[in-house]
Design a protein around this motif. Sequence first.
Motif, PDB file in Angstrom:
ATOM      1  N   GLN A 180      44.046  33.305   6.705  1.00 27.39           N
ATOM      2  CA  GLN A 180      44.839  32.123   6.338  1.00 27.39           C
ATOM      3  C   GLN A 180      44.547  31.693   4.895  1.00 27.39           C
ATOM      4  O   GLN A 180      45.453  31.286   4.156  1.00 27.39           O
ATOM      5  CB  GLN A 180      44.536  30.963   7.299  1.00 27.39           C
ATOM      6  N   ALA A 181      43.270  31.760   4.511  1.00 24.72           N
ATOM      7  CA  ALA A 181      42.897  31.363   3.150  1.00 24.72           C
ATOM      8  C   ALA A 181      43.548  32.274   2.109  1.00 24.72           C
ATOM      9  O   ALA A 181      44.136  31.786   1.125  1.00 24.72           O
ATOM     10  CB  ALA A 181      41.377  31.399   3.001  1.00 24.72           C
ATOM     11  N   ASN A 203      40.407  32.564   9.785  1.00 22.26           N
ATOM     12  CA  ASN A 203      40.327  31.637   8.647  1.00 22.26           C
ATOM     13  C   ASN A 203      40.439  32.380   7.312  1.00 22.26           C
ATOM     14  O   ASN A 203      41.096  31.903   6.376  1.00 22.26           O
ATOM     15  CB  ASN A 203      38.989  30.879   8.680  1.00 22.26           C
ATOM     16  N   TYR A 204      39.794  33.509   7.255  1.00 20.82           N
ATOM     17  CA  TYR A 204      39.807  34.319   6.026  1.00 20.82           C
ATOM     18  C   TYR A 204      41.237  34.745   5.690  1.00 20.82           C
ATOM     19  O   TYR A 204      41.694  34.638   4.550  1.00 20.82           O
ATOM     20  CB  TYR A 204      38.908  35.540   6.251  1.00 20.82           C
ATOM     21  N   GLN A 225      38.345  27.250   6.072  1.00 16.73           N
ATOM     22  CA  GLN A 225      39.023  28.362   5.383  1.00 16.73           C
ATOM     23  C   GLN A 225      38.424  28.571   4.001  1.00 16.73           C
ATOM     24  O   GLN A 225      38.174  29.701   3.569  1.00 16.73           O
ATOM     25  CB  GLN A 225      40.523  28.066   5.271  1.00 16.73           C
TER      26      GLN A 225
END
Lengths: 190, 223
Positions: free
Chosen positions: A177-178, A174-175, A143
Motif C-alpha cells: 500500500q505504501a 502495508n508495504y 505503512q
Amino acid sequence: MSTALLANHIENDTLASAEEGNEVLNANQFVNANKNFVFSTALRFTKDYDDADDITQEVLIKALSNLGSFNHQSSVKTWLYRITVNMCLNFKRKKSMLSFFSNFKSESEYDIDSKEASAQNKMENNELFERFNHELTKLPEKQRETFALRYFHDLSYQEISELLGTSVGGLKANYFQAVKKLAQNMKDLR
Amino acid sequence: MNEMTRKQVEEALPDYLFGALNDSEKIDFEQSIVQYPDLVQELNEAKALFDRIEKTDFENAVSSKTRNMSVKVNKKLSAKPQRKRFNLITRFVLPAAAIVLIMFYTLFDANDSSDSTIEMNNQSLTSNYDLDEIAVILAESESDDVDDVTMNTSFNQINFPDVYSDIIEEMYYEEMYNYIDQITHYVGSNFSYNNDLYSNFETFEEEEFQEILKELENVGKFN
C-alpha cells in the motif's frame, strides 16, 4: 562504559581494538554507524529537522549510556528504533503541551511543509529527497514505518514485526500500500 | 512453478521492485503477475518513480544533516553527568525537601508556638515572683473555704514589681466600684419596694389593714 561491550554492539564490525583509551573513538564509531538510522526515524515522527537532530543526539547518548543494560535478544537497530520512537512520542507530547500553553508558534510552523521551502533554497540538489520525505510523512504510520524500515534500513519482516507488533502478512500488505500510494502521489515526478 | 494468488502477488510486489526476492520467488512472481493487469500497471508506475530515486541519494542527504552528530554527542556526553545531577536535584530533591519542610512546619508550628508561649510566661512569672509566693496564691485560690480577707492579705504580702502596681490599683478600684454599684442598686430596689408598699396602703381595705396590724402585734409578742 566498557569498550569491549561497546564493540559487541556496533554494527559493521568497524570498531577499533577494545582499549580503554579508545572509548571516545569507539563512541564516535557507534554514533557514525547509527546516526542516519536514528535521524531518519526521528524525522519521520517529528517532521522537523531541528527536532530530529535533538532527538538523535539524545537517543545516541542514551544508547551509549545504557549499552550495559542492552540484552542480545534483538539487534542494535531494533533497540535504537524503540528508544527513538519512545523519545519522539514523549517529545511530541511535551511539544503539544507547550504549544497548548503558548501561542508563539502554531503547530504547522514546525512541520516539514514550512521547512521544505527553506530547505529548497538551501539544498536544491535534495529537492527529490524533500518531496519524497514529505509524501512519506503523509502515509499512515504503519505503512510509513514498514516502508522506511524495509526500504531504507533493510530490516527483515521479522524484525519489523517485532517493532511494530504487526504480523508479517500485515506488514507485506502495508508495504504494498505504501509503495502504491507513493507512486500515485508522485506521478508528476516520473 | 508455484502459482501465486493476487494477495501474494501484491505482498511480493515491493520486494520484487527493490530486488529483495530470491530467484525462485522472482520467477513465481513474474509468471503470476501477468494474470493481473492492474497490478502490472501499478508495478510499472512504481518502477518509474523508484528508477529516479536512488537509496544512496537519500543516505547522502541524511548524512549531510547528521555530519556533526559525533561532535554534538561527545559534547553532550562530557557535560551529561553534571547536568543530570543538577536536573535530579532541581527537579526532585529540592521540591521534595521544600514540601517536607512546609509539612513539618505546618504540623508542629502550633505546638511549638504554644509551648514557647507557656515557657515564656513561666519565665516571666518566675523572674518577677518568688516561687513560694506563687505556691501560696495557687493553694489559696484552689481552696473553697478561703475568705476574701485571707486572700487579700496573702495578695498584699507579695512584693509586686512597680510595673504592676498601677494595674493592681486599677483592678482594686474597679472591684470596689462594682461593690458600690451593687449596694446602691440593692438599696435603691428596697426603696422602690417600700415606695410601692406605701402606695399600696391607700388601696387597702379596713379589714386588710387590721389583719396586718394583728400580724405585727404577733411578731412583737413572739420577739
